[in-house]
Scaffold this motif. Structure first.
Motif, PDB file in Angstrom:
ATOM      1  N   ILE A 115       0.860  -1.191   0.000  1.00  0.00           N
ATOM      2  CA  ILE A 115       0.000   0.000   0.000  1.00  0.00           C
ATOM      3  C   ILE A 115       0.894   1.239   0.000  1.00  0.00           C
ATOM      4  CG2 ILE A 115      -1.726   1.338   1.294  1.00  0.00           C
ATOM      5  CD1 ILE A 115      -2.855  -1.178   2.420  1.00  0.00           C
ATOM      6  N   ALA A 116       0.560   2.237  -0.798  1.00  0.00           N
ATOM      7  CA  ALA A 116       1.263   3.529  -0.720  1.00  0.00           C
ATOM      8  C   ALA A 116       0.278   4.649  -1.037  1.00  0.00           C
ATOM      9  CB  ALA A 116       2.453   3.574  -1.679  1.00  0.00           C
ATOM     10  N   VAL A 117       0.532   5.797  -0.412  1.00  0.00           N
ATOM     11  CA  VAL A 117      -0.375   6.947  -0.525  1.00  0.00           C
ATOM     12  C   VAL A 117       0.467   8.182  -0.813  1.00  0.00           C
ATOM     13  CG1 VAL A 117      -1.931   8.416   0.851  1.00  0.00           C
ATOM     14  CG2 VAL A 117      -2.103   5.916   1.010  1.00  0.00           C
ATOM     15  N   ARG A 122      -1.622  12.263   3.262  1.00  0.00           N
ATOM     16  CA  ARG A 122      -1.428  11.283   4.347  1.00  0.00           C
ATOM     17  C   ARG A 122      -2.253  11.645   5.583  1.00  0.00           C
ATOM     18  NH1 ARG A 122       4.209   9.541   3.368  1.00  0.00           N
ATOM     19  NH2 ARG A 122       4.027   8.656   1.275  1.00  0.00           N
ATOM     20  N   ARG A 123      -2.456  10.671   6.416  1.00  0.00           N
ATOM     21  CA  ARG A 123      -3.191  10.784   7.689  1.00  0.00           C
ATOM     22  C   ARG A 123      -4.602  11.304   7.488  1.00  0.00           C
ATOM     23  NH1 ARG A 123       0.456   9.898  11.984  1.00  0.00           N
ATOM     24  NH2 ARG A 123      -1.322   9.330  13.270  1.00  0.00           N
ATOM     25  N   GLN A 124      -5.178  10.940   6.346  1.00  0.00           N
ATOM     26  CA  GLN A 124      -6.583  11.303   6.092  1.00  0.00           C
ATOM     27  C   GLN A 124      -7.410  10.048   5.874  1.00  0.00           C
ATOM     28  OE1 GLN A 124      -6.779  14.245   2.900  1.00  0.00           O
ATOM     29  NE2 GLN A 124      -4.925  15.221   3.693  1.00  0.00           N
ATOM     30  N   GLY A 125      -6.830   8.904   6.178  1.00  0.00           N
ATOM     31  CA  GLY A 125      -7.593   7.665   6.070  1.00  0.00           C
ATOM     32  C   GLY A 125      -7.576   7.012   4.699  1.00  0.00           C
ATOM     33  N   ALA A 127      -5.100   5.193   3.229  1.00  0.00           N
ATOM     34  CA  ALA A 127      -4.600   3.818   3.346  1.00  0.00           C
ATOM     35  C   ALA A 127      -5.590   2.936   4.101  1.00  0.00           C
ATOM     36  CB  ALA A 127      -3.239   3.801   4.040  1.00  0.00           C
ATOM     37  N   THR A 128      -6.269   3.501   5.065  1.00  0.00           N
ATOM     38  CA  THR A 128      -7.262   2.728   5.824  1.00  0.00           C
ATOM     39  C   THR A 128      -8.390   2.266   4.884  1.00  0.00           C
ATOM     40  OG1 THR A 128      -6.754   4.002   7.797  1.00  0.00           O
ATOM     41  CG2 THR A 128      -8.849   2.809   7.801  1.00  0.00           C
ATOM     42  N   TRP A 149       5.827  -6.231   2.696  1.00  0.00           N
ATOM     43  CA  TRP A 149       7.191  -5.736   2.945  1.00  0.00           C
ATOM     44  C   TRP A 149       7.139  -4.236   3.081  1.00  0.00           C
ATOM     45  CZ3 TRP A 149       7.505  -9.294  -1.535  1.00  0.00           C
ATOM     46  CH2 TRP A 149       7.983 -10.557  -1.162  1.00  0.00           C
ATOM     47  N   ALA A 178       5.057   3.420   7.668  1.00  0.00           N
ATOM     48  CA  ALA A 178       4.631   2.095   7.197  1.00  0.00           C
ATOM     49  C   ALA A 178       4.567   1.106   8.356  1.00  0.00           C
ATOM     50  CB  ALA A 178       5.585   1.598   6.119  1.00  0.00           C
ATOM     51  N   SER A 180       4.108   1.870  11.525  1.00  0.00           N
ATOM     52  CA  SER A 180       2.970   2.259  12.378  1.00  0.00           C
ATOM     53  C   SER A 180       1.662   1.763  11.784  1.00  0.00           C
ATOM     54  CB  SER A 180       2.869   3.782  12.500  1.00  0.00           C
ATOM     55  OG  SER A 180       4.042   4.307  13.030  1.00  0.00           O
ATOM     56  N   PHE A 181       1.557   1.926  10.458  1.00  0.00           N
ATOM     57  CA  PHE A 181       0.319   1.502   9.801  1.00  0.00           C
ATOM     58  C   PHE A 181       0.147  -0.009   9.927  1.00  0.00           C
ATOM     59  CE2 PHE A 181      -2.119   0.103   6.091  1.00  0.00           C
ATOM     60  CZ  PHE A 181      -3.259   0.879   6.241  1.00  0.00           C
TER      61      PHE A 181
HETATM   62  C1  LIG Z   1       2.042   3.878   5.319  1.00  0.00           C
HETATM   63  C2  LIG Z   1       1.086   4.727   4.477  1.00  0.00           C
HETATM   64  C3  LIG Z   1       0.546   3.833   3.356  1.00  0.00           C
HETATM   65  C4  LIG Z   1      -0.088   5.233   5.355  1.00  0.00           C
HETATM   66  O1  LIG Z   1      -1.005   5.976   4.532  1.00  0.00           O
HETATM   67  P1  LIG Z   1      -2.103   7.015   5.164  1.00  0.00           P
HETATM   68  O2  LIG Z   1      -3.158   7.213   4.149  1.00  0.00           O
HETATM   69  O3  LIG Z   1      -1.381   8.204   5.669  1.00  0.00           O
HETATM   70  O4  LIG Z   1      -2.674   6.161   6.379  1.00  0.00           O
HETATM   71  P2  LIG Z   1      -4.029   6.457   7.203  1.00  0.00           P
HETATM   72  O5  LIG Z   1      -4.343   7.918   7.192  1.00  0.00           O
HETATM   73  O6  LIG Z   1      -5.104   5.556   6.704  1.00  0.00           O
HETATM   74  O7  LIG Z   1      -3.536   6.042   8.656  1.00  0.00           O
HETATM   75  C5  LIG Z   1      -4.067   4.934   9.355  1.00  0.00           C
HETATM   76  C6  LIG Z   1      -3.308   4.689  10.644  1.00  0.00           C
HETATM   77  O8  LIG Z   1      -1.952   4.247  10.365  1.00  0.00           O
HETATM   78  C7  LIG Z   1      -1.076   4.768  11.393  1.00  0.00           C
HETATM   79  N1  LIG Z   1      -0.155   5.734  10.784  1.00  0.00           N
HETATM   80  C8  LIG Z   1      -0.104   6.099   9.483  1.00  0.00           C
HETATM   81  N2  LIG Z   1       0.913   6.977   9.282  1.00  0.00           N
HETATM   82  C9  LIG Z   1       1.492   7.185  10.470  1.00  0.00           C
HETATM   83  C10 LIG Z   1       2.574   7.989  10.921  1.00  0.00           C
HETATM   84  N3  LIG Z   1       3.258   8.781  10.085  1.00  0.00           N
HETATM   85  N4  LIG Z   1       2.929   7.926  12.232  1.00  0.00           N
HETATM   86  C11 LIG Z   1       2.246   7.163  13.083  1.00  0.00           C
HETATM   87  N5  LIG Z   1       1.180   6.396  12.719  1.00  0.00           N
HETATM   88  C12 LIG Z   1       0.821   6.399  11.435  1.00  0.00           C
HETATM   89  C13 LIG Z   1      -1.980   5.447  12.397  1.00  0.00           C
HETATM   90  O9  LIG Z   1      -2.409   4.449  13.310  1.00  0.00           O
HETATM   91  C14 LIG Z   1      -3.123   5.897  11.502  1.00  0.00           C
HETATM   92  O10 LIG Z   1      -4.319   6.139  12.209  1.00  0.00           O
HETATM   93  P3  LIG Z   1      -4.563   7.625  12.820  1.00  0.00           P
HETATM   94  O11 LIG Z   1      -4.269   8.623  11.739  1.00  0.00           O
HETATM   95  O12 LIG Z   1      -6.011   7.570  13.202  1.00  0.00           O
HETATM   96  O13 LIG Z   1      -3.623   7.753  13.973  1.00  0.00           O
HETATM   97  C15 LIG Z   1       1.802   5.975   3.908  1.00  0.00           C
HETATM   98  O14 LIG Z   1       2.501   6.624   4.950  1.00  0.00           O
HETATM   99  C16 LIG Z   1       2.780   5.683   2.789  1.00  0.00           C
HETATM  100  O15 LIG Z   1       2.385   5.600   1.624  1.00  0.00           O
HETATM  101  N6  LIG Z   1       4.081   5.534   3.102  1.00  0.00           N
HETATM  102  C17 LIG Z   1       5.074   5.259   2.060  1.00  0.00           C
HETATM  103  C18 LIG Z   1       4.862   3.940   1.371  1.00  0.00           C
HETATM  104  C19 LIG Z   1       5.028   2.776   2.273  1.00  0.00           C
HETATM  105  O16 LIG Z   1       5.971   2.721   3.053  1.00  0.00           O
HETATM  106  N7  LIG Z   1       4.120   1.804   2.127  1.00  0.00           N
HETATM  107  C20 LIG Z   1       4.137   0.594   2.870  1.00  0.00           C
HETATM  108  C21 LIG Z   1       4.688  -0.510   2.040  1.00  0.00           C
HETATM  109  S1  LIG Z   1       3.699  -1.944   2.223  1.00  0.00           S
END
Ligand SMILES: CC(C)(COP(=O)(O)OP(=O)(O)OC[C@H]1O[C@@H](n2cnc3c(N)ncnc32)[C@H](O)[C@@H]1OP(=O)(O)O)[C@@H](O)C(=O)NCCC(=O)NCCS
Length: 382
Positions: A115-117, A122-125, A127-128, A149, A178, A180-181
């Protein structure tokens, strides 16, 4: 809330990537550059589309989070000349993606997810929402183990707040987005891999010295066999056997991965799929002369859109033939082959389980330097 749609599988390849595939590739590239500072692993849209179109041994699904309205029936076309593509959208509409791989020949309990966003949303749900749709898809497919991974840079966590792999080797910063998620979704860290890079070219006399030293230790029962891009007919059966062993003869920590099923047709399909996705490869193997079987191999992939980059694929020495320097022998021989086939390569990247001391020792001897880590995560759906 974004709209979640599924990328349709193109019927005809080669095809020109449409806006949705270009958006998916943009998000993937940006996420890699953000973490690693380079785009050596970023596939161009055409390669991603070609890989996606190949659904023979793995059912692949790409879910997209869109800012604009969804396509008809919850799917968007992948190819530019598919009906409806021009009307539908712009690459910038793709806010994030979830990619699922569901193995079909074996491991039918597994789903692999990425998953990537986009950083701006980010932090707007996003990825959720992608995860919810993906999880539903995984359950519908009857899979109950999900693996993922995560990619991380090489700096050591300064705050000491880390998740350690249960293998005892390697760790990931807990506050990494990643990690944390994944933790918030209930995934457990099972293994950490070390990503290392070798600067090329390596001087020819060094390669020759490694090769002849290793050959002298291995003895006259072992002979190097090499090929490029296409498995010679003579070695197709032996290659299938090596691939089968490779799937379980490597450190797997607590990952619930089962032995893969490989036959001659799958070896041929893998060669064709790699070429269609725009990649060449060089492979060196060791023949055990007494039995005529292949007992070691190593493969390097060469994505042709990035001629200075090489990606280490599988390496294996059969369990019955370890401790004879065959690992160094195949690796040195393959670097010689690589230098002949594509001399412009400047970086070779490899990944090894952090607990895999034998493989790491060979790589360190050859001059690989640590460039990052990857976390292997697993979730059991209940
Ligand atoms: C990991 C990633 C996919 C999360 O995307 P996102 O849309 O920001 O995630 P969400 O808003 O749905 O967050 C859901 C929960 O994940 C956790 N989370 C996400 N980003 C976080 C951060 N930077 N620090 C701490 N917790 C985090 C939290 O529990 C969050 O819930 P909350 O916002 O209510 O606290 C994004 O940061 C990303 O694309 N990173 C780079 C790519 C990557 O590493 N992908 C994973 C490879 S599998």
């Amino acid at each position: 809330m974004p709209t979640i749609v599924e990328l349709a599988v193109p019927h005809l390849v080669p095809a020109v990537p449409g806006w949705a595939v270009r958006g998916w590739a943009d998000v993937s590239r940006a996420a890699l550059v953000e973490v690693l500072g380079h785009d050596d692993f970023a596939d161009p849209p055409a390669a991603s589309l070609a890989a996606y179109a190949n659904q023979k041994h793995t059912r692949k699904a790409v879910l997209l989070a869109l800012s604009g309205p969804a396509g008809a029936g919850g799917t968007v076309p992948a190819a530019a000349d598919d009906p409806g593509d021009a009307a539908a959208g712009d690459p910038a509409d793709v806010l994030g993606y979830a990619r699922l791989d569901l193995p079909l020949d074996d491991n039918r309990h597994l789903a692999w997810i990425e998953i990537a966003v986009r950083a701006a949303v980010r932090r707007q749900g996003v990825a959720t929402a992608l995860w919810a749709a993906a999880e539903e898809r995984v359950r519908r497919a009857g899979r109950d183990v999900v693996t993922a991974w995560t990619v991380h840079g090489s700096e050591r966590p300064a705050d000491g707040d880390v998740v350690r792999a249960p293998t005892g080797a390697g760790e990931v910063r807990r506050r990494d987005p990643a990690a944390s998620f994944a933790l918030a979704r209930g995934f457990a860290l099972e293994q950490v891999e070390r990503h290392s890079t070798l600067a090329l070219p390596v001087a020819g006399d060094r390669l020759a010295a490694w090769r002849s030293g290793a050959q002298a230790q291995a003895g006259p029962d072992y002979r190097i066999v090499q090929w490029v891009d296409r498995t010679p007919d003579r070695w197709v059966t032996a290659s299938a056997e090596l691939q089968r062993r490779m799937s379980v003869d490597v450190p797997l920590a607590g990952l619930d991965v089962h032995e893969e099923v490989w036959d001659e047709a799958r070896v041929r399909d893998a060669d064709v799929a790699r070429a269609r996705a725009g990649s060449r490869y060089v492979l060196s193997a060791v023949e055990h002369l007494a039995t005529g079987s292949l007992v070691a191999f190593t493969q390097i992939d060469l994505p042709q859109d990035r001629p200075t980059v090489a990606l280490q694929d599988n390496t294996l020495v059969h369990g019955d033939h370890r401790g004879r320097r065959l690992g160094l022998l195949v690796k040195a021989a393959n670097l010689e082959l690589l230098a002949r086939v594509q001399p412009e390569v400047r970086r070779l990247h490899t990944w090894n389980a952090a607990e895999n001391r034998h493989m790491l020792a060979i790589n360190e001897l050859m001059g690989f330097r640590t460039a990052g880590t990857e976390g292997s995560w697993q979730l059991r759906l209940t």
